[in-house]
Motif scaffolding. Structure first.
Motif, PDB file in Angstrom:
ATOM      1  N   ILE A   1      40.415 -15.413  40.539  1.00  0.00           N
ATOM      2  CA  ILE A   1      40.754 -16.699  39.932  1.00  0.00           C
ATOM      3  C   ILE A   1      39.566 -17.645  40.002  1.00  0.00           C
ATOM      4  CG2 ILE A   1      42.252 -18.724  40.110  1.00  0.00           C
ATOM      5  CD1 ILE A   1      44.411 -16.898  41.252  1.00  0.00           C
ATOM      6  N   LEU A   2      38.934 -17.692  41.169  1.00  0.00           N
ATOM      7  CA  LEU A   2      37.788 -18.581  41.351  1.00  0.00           C
ATOM      8  C   LEU A   2      36.624 -18.153  40.468  1.00  0.00           C
ATOM      9  CD1 LEU A   2      36.918 -21.061  42.939  1.00  0.00           C
ATOM     10  CD2 LEU A   2      36.053 -19.559  44.729  1.00  0.00           C
ATOM     11  N   ASN A   3      36.396 -16.839  40.364  1.00  0.00           N
ATOM     12  CA  ASN A   3      35.330 -16.327  39.497  1.00  0.00           C
ATOM     13  C   ASN A   3      35.534 -16.754  38.050  1.00  0.00           C
ATOM     14  OD1 ASN A   3      33.204 -14.945  40.768  1.00  0.00           O
ATOM     15  ND2 ASN A   3      34.527 -13.212  41.240  1.00  0.00           N
ATOM     16  N   TYR A   4      36.778 -16.678  37.594  1.00  0.00           N
ATOM     17  CA  TYR A   4      37.082 -17.062  36.214  1.00  0.00           C
ATOM     18  C   TYR A   4      36.674 -18.516  35.950  1.00  0.00           C
ATOM     19  CZ  TYR A   4      39.914 -18.551  32.228  1.00  0.00           C
ATOM     20  OH  TYR A   4      40.327 -19.087  31.042  1.00  0.00           O
ATOM     21  N   ASN A   5      37.056 -19.411  36.842  1.00  0.00           N
ATOM     22  CA  ASN A   5      36.751 -20.828  36.642  1.00  0.00           C
ATOM     23  C   ASN A   5      35.279 -21.141  36.854  1.00  0.00           C
ATOM     24  OD1 ASN A   5      39.424 -22.519  36.274  1.00  0.00           O
ATOM     25  ND2 ASN A   5      39.915 -20.919  37.737  1.00  0.00           N
ATOM     26  N   GLU A   6      34.650 -20.479  37.817  1.00  0.00           N
ATOM     27  CA  GLU A   6      33.223 -20.704  38.049  1.00  0.00           C
ATOM     28  C   GLU A   6      32.394 -20.166  36.884  1.00  0.00           C
ATOM     29  OE1 GLU A   6      31.391 -22.139  40.798  1.00  0.00           O
ATOM     30  OE2 GLU A   6      33.350 -23.078  41.048  1.00  0.00           O
ATOM     31  N   ASN A   7      32.861 -19.099  36.250  1.00  0.00           N
ATOM     32  CA  ASN A   7      32.168 -18.574  35.081  1.00  0.00           C
ATOM     33  C   ASN A   7      32.210 -19.590  33.944  1.00  0.00           C
ATOM     34  OD1 ASN A   7      30.871 -16.570  33.428  1.00  0.00           O
ATOM     35  ND2 ASN A   7      32.849 -16.216  32.454  1.00  0.00           N
ATOM     36  N   LYS A   8      33.369 -20.213  33.750  1.00  0.00           N
ATOM     37  CA  LYS A   8      33.482 -21.263  32.739  1.00  0.00           C
ATOM     38  C   LYS A   8      32.534 -22.421  33.055  1.00  0.00           C
ATOM     39  CE  LYS A   8      36.795 -19.672  30.058  1.00  0.00           C
ATOM     40  NZ  LYS A   8      36.615 -19.461  28.606  1.00  0.00           N
ATOM     41  N   LEU A   9      32.404 -22.734  34.326  1.00  0.00           N
ATOM     42  CA  LEU A   9      31.516 -23.817  34.758  1.00  0.00           C
ATOM     43  C   LEU A   9      30.070 -23.479  34.405  1.00  0.00           C
ATOM     44  CD1 LEU A   9      31.819 -25.751  38.072  1.00  0.00           C
ATOM     45  CD2 LEU A   9      29.593 -24.919  37.353  1.00  0.00           C
ATOM     46  N   LYS A  10      29.636 -22.247  34.684  1.00  0.00           N
ATOM     47  CA  LYS A  10      28.265 -21.836  34.380  1.00  0.00           C
ATOM     48  C   LYS A  10      27.986 -21.825  32.887  1.00  0.00           C
ATOM     49  CE  LYS A  10      27.465 -19.069  38.545  1.00  0.00           C
ATOM     50  NZ  LYS A  10      27.143 -17.727  39.087  1.00  0.00           N
ATOM     51  N   GLU A  11      29.016 -21.544  32.099  1.00  0.00           N
ATOM     52  CA  GLU A  11      28.848 -21.513  30.645  1.00  0.00           C
ATOM     53  C   GLU A  11      28.885 -22.906  30.033  1.00  0.00           C
ATOM     54  OE1 GLU A  11      31.995 -19.014  29.349  1.00  0.00           O
ATOM     55  OE2 GLU A  11      31.001 -17.144  29.939  1.00  0.00           O
ATOM     56  N   GLY A  12      29.107 -23.919  30.870  1.00  0.00           N
ATOM     57  CA  GLY A  12      29.181 -25.285  30.367  1.00  0.00           C
ATOM     58  C   GLY A  12      30.496 -25.625  29.715  1.00  0.00           C
TER      59      GLY A  12
END
Length: 420
Positions: A14-25
């Motif tokens: 779950i955290l990876n999913y949201n952090e990935n969105k964060l890195k993608e802007g």
């Protein structure tokens, strides 16, 4: 407001999913409740360790990850502070007010929405019950928050408004440019959630459009015998790239066992999707008993339908799959009927692109007509006495000599005499 709750066994996913969105802007972490430090000072592992530390207090609780999204109407312009307050009120009302949780504001869809990440294991090791969480606690919390903040109620949304909650279209996986596992996770979860399919082959028909494929392995492999499943990145020609990822390692765990449950669920709503798709295929192809494959692709694309041909090594078509991008459904041609199957369609196919050629002929004719019109207009502009000349010609055409008039009168009188 629409609240969606997903529970699982991997808070890391779950955290990876949201952090990935964060890195993608496409997202930002706007709050970290009960973490003891400001959100700006937290890295990925600090966010993760806080939640995993609680989970370790009760290893017997296997389903211990909670992922919640709160979705708002596109017309609602909520500030960051309002979103944080609404998240806090919601967590309190569903019994998670004393739990550490992270709030992510996503910008990857056409409506405001936030994601909440937490665990149900408390400091004392006891687990907050998740059974009927949505029906017994979330619904009441949502209704109260809608009244408190004057939000548009979920029940008042029309189907058209609900479509606004769908994310923007996915993009193809570009191997080497983005983190493969996270991109595959995003593509697979979105397609599994949004498309209606009833087999692995139908799912792969959509996945391949985004350079991803689900693979069970060879029939004599251990993975196949144990109903295993992996996902691989591919190039535009379908060639697999890199290392395959186990389905159980992806967020939401799109394993074969879970997909088979989805196959059965989707099968219950197939009839409506099937009739709609058949009607639109007929509409696109009815005027063309013979057409080329390019013609067929061109005509179906106008109806937002994609046809995928399956061929053997000799190039002979043995199957066809239709992807309805409008209704998000996938059908094998034979499931629609004999006239939509590969054999019937192959008999209609010809080598020449008749539709495209007719289109080109129409365009050529239109260009000729435009050229003639411009030439006539230029002729009129260059001959100011053209109208007078045309009128004079008309007068000459209307002139009848006097002798011819007298002759006509004599014939008329003779005819009247005979009648008497």
């Amino acid at each position: 407001m629409v609240a969606k709750i997903t529970i699982g066994k991997s808070v890391r996913g779950i955290l990876n999913y949201n952090e990935n969105k964060l890195k993608e802007g496409q997202a930002q972490c706007i709050a970290a409740s009960r973490y003891g430090v400001e959100r700006e000072d937290l890295n990925f592992y600090q966010k993760l360790n806080r939640l995993e530390h609680l989970q370790e207090k009760n290893p017997r609780v296997k389903t211990n990850a909670v992922h919640i999204s709160l979705n708002f109407d596109p017309s609602e312009k909520l500030s960051k502070q309002q979103l944080i307050e609404i998240a806090g009120r919601y967590m309190e009302k569903i019994g998670f007010g004393n739990q550490p949780y992270l709030v992510y504001q996503h910008t990857d869809a056409g409506h405001p929405h936030i994601h909440l990440v937490t665990t149900n294991v408390q400091e004392n090791g006891k687990a907050i019950q998740l059974h009927n969480l949505g029906r017994e606690r979330s619904t009441q919390a949502r209704l109260e928050i809608e009244r408190e903040y004057g939000l548009i109620p979920a029940q008042s949304r029309s189907q058209k408004q609900l479509q606004g909650l769908k994310p923007f279209p996915l993009e193809k996986l570009q191997y080497g440019r983005t983190e493969t596992k996270r991109t595959i996770t995003n593509i697979v979860n979105t397609i599994v959630r949004e498309y209606n399919f009833t087999s692995l082959a139908e799912l792969n028909a959509v996945l391949r459009q985004y350079n991803v494929v689900a693979d069970r392995g060879n029939e004599d492999s251990i993975m196949f015998r144990k109903n295993g499943l992996v996902y691989s990145a591919t190039d535009d020609n379908g060639k697999k790239l890199g290392v395959a990822i186990k389905a159980s390692d992806l967020y939401n765990k799109p394993t074969l066992k879970n997909l088979e449950k989805q196959f059965q669920k989707n099968g219950q709503s197939r009839k409506l999707y099937r009739e709609i798709l058949k009607e639109r295929i007929d509409k696109a192809l009815c005027d063309y008993p013979k057409l080329s494959r390019n013609d067929m692709a061109y005509l179906l694309k106008k109806e937002n339908i994609k046809a995928l041909f399956r061929e053997n090594a000799a190039g002979q078509v043995y199957g066809i799959t239709y992807i309805d991008q409008f209704k998000k459904s996938v059908f094998n041609g034979s499931d629609l009927g004999k006239e939509y199957a590969a054999n019937a369609i192959s008999q209609r196919l010809v080598a020449n692109d008749q539709v495209q050629r007719q289109k080109q002929d129409r365009q050529h004719f239109q260009r000729q007509e435009l050229t003639h019109y411009q030439q006539d207009r230029d002729t009129v502009s260059q001959s100011p006495n053209l109208l007078e000349d045309l009128l004079q010609t008309r007068r000459l055409d209307d002139y009848i000599p006097g002798q011819l008039i007298k002759k006509r009168k004599r014939k008329k009188k003779q005819g009247q005499t005979l009648k008497r």
